[in-house]
Design an enzyme around this catalytic site. Structure first.
Site, PDB file in Angstrom:
ATOM      1  N   TYR A  97     -48.361 -36.024 -61.934  1.00  0.00           N
ATOM      2  CA  TYR A  97     -47.332 -37.006 -61.604  1.00  0.00           C
ATOM      3  C   TYR A  97     -46.288 -36.443 -60.631  1.00  0.00           C
ATOM      4  CZ  TYR A  97     -49.131 -39.659 -65.594  1.00  0.00           C
ATOM      5  OH  TYR A  97     -49.933 -40.346 -66.465  1.00  0.00           O
ATOM      6  N   ARG A 137     -21.105 -25.114 -88.704  1.00  0.00           N
ATOM      7  CA  ARG A 137     -22.044 -26.180 -89.069  1.00  0.00           C
ATOM      8  C   ARG A 137     -21.795 -26.519 -90.534  1.00  0.00           C
ATOM      9  NH1 ARG A 137     -27.811 -24.018 -86.858  1.00  0.00           N
ATOM     10  NH2 ARG A 137     -27.735 -23.283 -88.997  1.00  0.00           N
ATOM     11  N   MET A 157     -48.513 -35.985 -70.771  1.00  0.00           N
ATOM     12  CA  MET A 157     -48.474 -36.164 -72.219  1.00  0.00           C
ATOM     13  C   MET A 157     -49.614 -35.449 -72.926  1.00  0.00           C
ATOM     14  SD  MET A 157     -48.366 -39.672 -74.499  1.00  0.00           S
ATOM     15  CE  MET A 157     -46.752 -40.159 -73.880  1.00  0.00           C
ATOM     16  N   LYS A 174     -39.188 -23.568 -93.520  1.00  0.00           N
ATOM     17  CA  LYS A 174     -38.775 -24.895 -93.065  1.00  0.00           C
ATOM     18  C   LYS A 174     -39.586 -25.303 -91.839  1.00  0.00           C
ATOM     19  CE  LYS A 174     -35.072 -23.165 -90.073  1.00  0.00           C
ATOM     20  NZ  LYS A 174     -33.647 -23.238 -89.716  1.00  0.00           N
TER      21      LYS A 174
END
Length: 378
Positions: free
Chosen positions: A270, A136, A318, A38
């Site tokens: 930043y 779940r 980013m 998956k």
């Protein structure tokens, strides 16, 4: 594919993956092995990893979504496959026609799969899932008798074949946790009820990666190995991958994009969360959170540059982050290794998990599609 001209790459060692599958099969010699592929094989590339796992003796493939399973079929991968995360209106008929086993956790899903099987003119292969305590997916114990009875009736009518009965652990990565024994007892009760009702599944399965390694009584007919197949220890508190005969499959690297001298007191990235303590040299590593590098590893994430471990200086942006080389030097184009098996002294995915206060599963699966996969050991 040559990584020397790439900004960044994830090198995927398929020979290591095959060896991991063989090691895991040896841990559960009386059971088959489902290779869980998956989420693009935990970020490693679903189709190449599925093929390699089958070559190494995996007898089933596992996906979360039906779309993933259908993608395997479209690529010509014909092994037995189970998909388990369904929502109403899903591609039941397509899955049935592609010979994909489907998981059913409630009456709504059984109704939809029966209707799809009738429309397709063939039976559906179904695994009924019991919620034994994870909370779940899966049918609660109170709802299990109704689901079993309805599935048995649909089987008698030729609409479905119940090929599997399964569940999933909540705390198998915490050996000795009281929920483990409780869930095993609940699962055995669910199996006994289903068998009394006349169901004769091909496979009973509950063990995930940690249970495969530490809980042999949970192996039943099939074990589902996910993260361990990719060489990550699911129980790092008990041992590193090598302690279980496993080897990490993914190595993440990038090319240094810039090297420059800066004075002391220079703010980095930043927010200026890091300021150089003195005159130093900085190296720019051209990957960031858009590539899957955790922003919450700002100031803590480890990387091997110029032969030494460095730490991300300041915030991960980013597309890039900075490392402070101190008094060392590097060249533009040099390799920066974020994680791998550790053979060259590089950090591991577990090191990044510790730095980001998460688990190694997240570190490997979050590496994005902007980072090309380079396959070796084919």
């Amino acid at each position: 594919m040559d990584s020397t001209a790439m900004r960044a790459w994830a090198r995927i060692d398929l020979a290591a993956l095959r060896a991991n599958v063989e090691a895991l099969r040896a841990r559960a010699p009386g059971a088959g092995l489902m290779a869980v592929v998956k989420s693009d094989a935990y970020g490693h590339g679903m189709v190449p990893c599925a093929r390699a796992a089958i070559e190494a003796g995996a007898t089933w493939l596992g996906t979360a979504t039906p779309q993933e399973a259908l993608e395997l079929r479209a690529a010509g991968v014909g092994a037995r496959a189970l998909c388990w995360l369904w929502t109403p209106g899903g591609p039941w008929r397509e899955a049935i026609e592609a010979d994909i086993d489907v998981s059913v956790s409630g009456m709504w899903a059984l109704r939809e799969v029966v209707a799809a099987a009738r429309a397709a003119g063939r039976h559906a292969r179904v695994h009924l899932k019991a919620d034994t305590g994870l909370g779940r997916n899966g049918a609660q114990p109170a709802d299990w008798p109704e689901l079993v009875a309805a599935a048995r009736a649909a089987e008698a009518q030729g609409a479905v074949q119940v090929t599997g009965l399964w569940s999933h652990f909540a705390c198998a990565d915490e050996p000795g946790h009281p929920s483990i024994a409780a869930q095993l007892a609940s699962y055995r009760e669910a199996l006994a009820h289903a068998e009394r009702a006349g169901l004769r599944p091909e496979v009973r399965h509950m063990a995930n990666s940690p249970a495969t390694l530490t809980l042999p009584e949970s192996h039943f007919d099939l074990v589902r190995t996910g993260v361990a197949m990719y060489g990550i220890s699911p129980v790092p508190q008990l041992g590193a991958p090598a302690d279980f005969g496993l080897r990490p499959v993914m190595t993440l690297g990038a090319r240094i994009a810039l090297v420059k001298a800066v004075p002391g007191g220079h703010g980095i990235s930043y927010g200026h969360k890091y300021t150089t303590p003195g005159a130093t040299t900085l190296a720019l590593v051209p990957v960031g959170y858009a590539d899957g590098i955790p922003r919450h590893a700002s100031g803590t994430g480890p990387v091997l540059v110029a032969g030494k471990w460095r730490t991300v200086a300041g915030r991960v942006a980013m597309d890039q982050f900075v490392v402070d080389l101190g008094g060392d030097s590097a060249e533009v184009g040099d390799e920066a290794l974020l994680f791998g098996p550790g053979d060259r002294g590089e950090p591991t995915a577990e090191d990044w998990a510790l730095a980001a206060d998460t688990i190694s599963y997240e570190i490997i699966t979050r590496i994005g599609t902007r980072v090309p996969r380079v396959y070796v050991g084919t």
